[in-house]
Design a protein around this motif. Structure first.
Motif, PDB file in Angstrom:
ATOM      1  N   GLU A 227      -4.881  -6.928  -7.578  1.00  0.00           N
ATOM      2  CA  GLU A 227      -5.726  -5.736  -7.431  1.00  0.00           C
ATOM      3  C   GLU A 227      -5.954  -5.410  -5.956  1.00  0.00           C
ATOM      4  N   ALA A 228      -6.133  -6.426  -5.124  1.00  0.00           N
ATOM      5  CA  ALA A 228      -6.332  -6.209  -3.691  1.00  0.00           C
ATOM      6  C   ALA A 228      -5.066  -5.668  -3.028  1.00  0.00           C
TER       7      ALA A 228
ATOM      8  N   GLN B   2      -5.053 -12.130 -10.643  1.00  0.00           N
ATOM      9  CA  GLN B   2      -5.448 -10.756 -10.978  1.00  0.00           C
ATOM     10  C   GLN B   2      -6.179 -10.100  -9.813  1.00  0.00           C
ATOM     11  N   ARG B   3      -7.119 -10.813  -9.220  1.00  0.00           N
ATOM     12  CA  ARG B   3      -7.872 -10.267  -8.081  1.00  0.00           C
ATOM     13  C   ARG B   3      -6.960 -10.007  -6.889  1.00  0.00           C
TER      14      ARG B   3
ATOM     15  N   VAL C 178      -2.997  -3.515  -4.297  1.00  0.00           N
ATOM     16  CA  VAL C 178      -2.743  -2.120  -4.666  1.00  0.00           C
ATOM     17  C   VAL C 178      -2.923  -1.201  -3.458  1.00  0.00           C
ATOM     18  N   SER C 179      -3.898  -1.482  -2.623  1.00  0.00           N
ATOM     19  CA  SER C 179      -4.195  -0.614  -1.476  1.00  0.00           C
ATOM     20  C   SER C 179      -3.388  -0.971  -0.227  1.00  0.00           C
TER      21      SER C 179
ATOM     22  N   GLN D 107      -2.551  -5.302 -13.926  1.00  0.00           N
ATOM     23  CA  GLN D 107      -2.361  -5.335 -12.476  1.00  0.00           C
ATOM     24  C   GLN D 107      -0.913  -4.999 -12.100  1.00  0.00           C
TER      25      GLN D 107
ATOM     26  N   GLU E 103      -0.262  -1.291 -12.524  1.00  0.00           N
ATOM     27  CA  GLU E 103      -0.836  -0.549 -11.403  1.00  0.00           C
ATOM     28  C   GLU E 103       0.047  -0.678 -10.158  1.00  0.00           C
ATOM     29  N   LEU E 104       0.487  -1.874  -9.863  1.00  0.00           N
ATOM     30  CA  LEU E 104       1.351  -2.080  -8.691  1.00  0.00           C
ATOM     31  C   LEU E 104       2.684  -1.356  -8.858  1.00  0.00           C
TER      32      LEU E 104
END
Length: 182
Positions: free
Chosen positions: A97-98, A93-94, A100-101, A118, A121-122
């Motif tokens: 999330e990393a 998950q982390r 995404v940017s 996650q 979002e991606l």
């Protein structure tokens, strides 16, 4: 090849548990486990770009050295984790999330619904490709319903197994081959 990278996030425990409990009904033998090198190759040729394979695994106080060394030799970065709770899920998950940017594409190798936020979002980015890899019949429906996400079957698309698995799946009539059943 492009400068873009595919991140292959492998939830090894989830795949092993699904294979053992849901597909085989017993603990898989070594020869029945996925050929992880085929997964890396599939990801690379499917999206025609370099792949960074991250293989997450929960460990106790000792490292499964043989397995870790084999994964490293195949080209994976192994991430052995320990701690309270679902450490592999937390780490994936982390990582998602990393990502995404970052201008990168993501393939998640898991059936677990814990990754829905996650992956949503991606997948919401118009310039990012996202995919799920696993067994469709055991994939969390929430994951399958994410708009724009691809699906790659670990057995049929990736060809990660050396022998046919005893799976029951829905077959499109255009793909039906009676010779598989007689």
């Amino acid at each position: 090849m492009t400068a873009r990278t595919t991140y292959l996030l492998v939830d090894g425990e989830n795949i092993d548990a699904t294979l053992g409990i849901s597909v085989l009904g017993r603990r898989p033998q070594p020869e029945e486990r996925p050929r992880w090198n085929k997964l890396l190759h599939h990801a690379e040729v499917t999206w025609d770009q370099p792949v960074k394979g991250l293989f997450f695994l929960a460990v106790g106080d000792s490292l499964p050295s043989g397995f870790v060394q084999a994964l490293i030799a195949l080209g994976y970065k192994t991430i052995p984790l320990r701690g309270e709770g679902k450490v592999v899920d937390i780490a994936i998950q982390r990582t998602a999330e990393a990502l995404v940017s970052r201008p990168a594409d993501v393939m998640l190798v898991s059936h677990d619904r814990d990754f829905v936020p996650q992956m949503q979002e991606l997948a919401s980015s118009d310039d990012r490709r996202t995919a799920l890899v696993g067994f469709r019949e055991f994939m969390a429906s929430d994951l399958q319903e994410i708009p724009g996400i691809e699906f790659h079957d670990l057995e049929y698309d990736v060809a990660a197994f050396t022998s046919r698995l005893p799976r029951v799946r829905i077959i499109d009539i255009d793909e039906f081959d009676p010779l598989e059943f007689i």
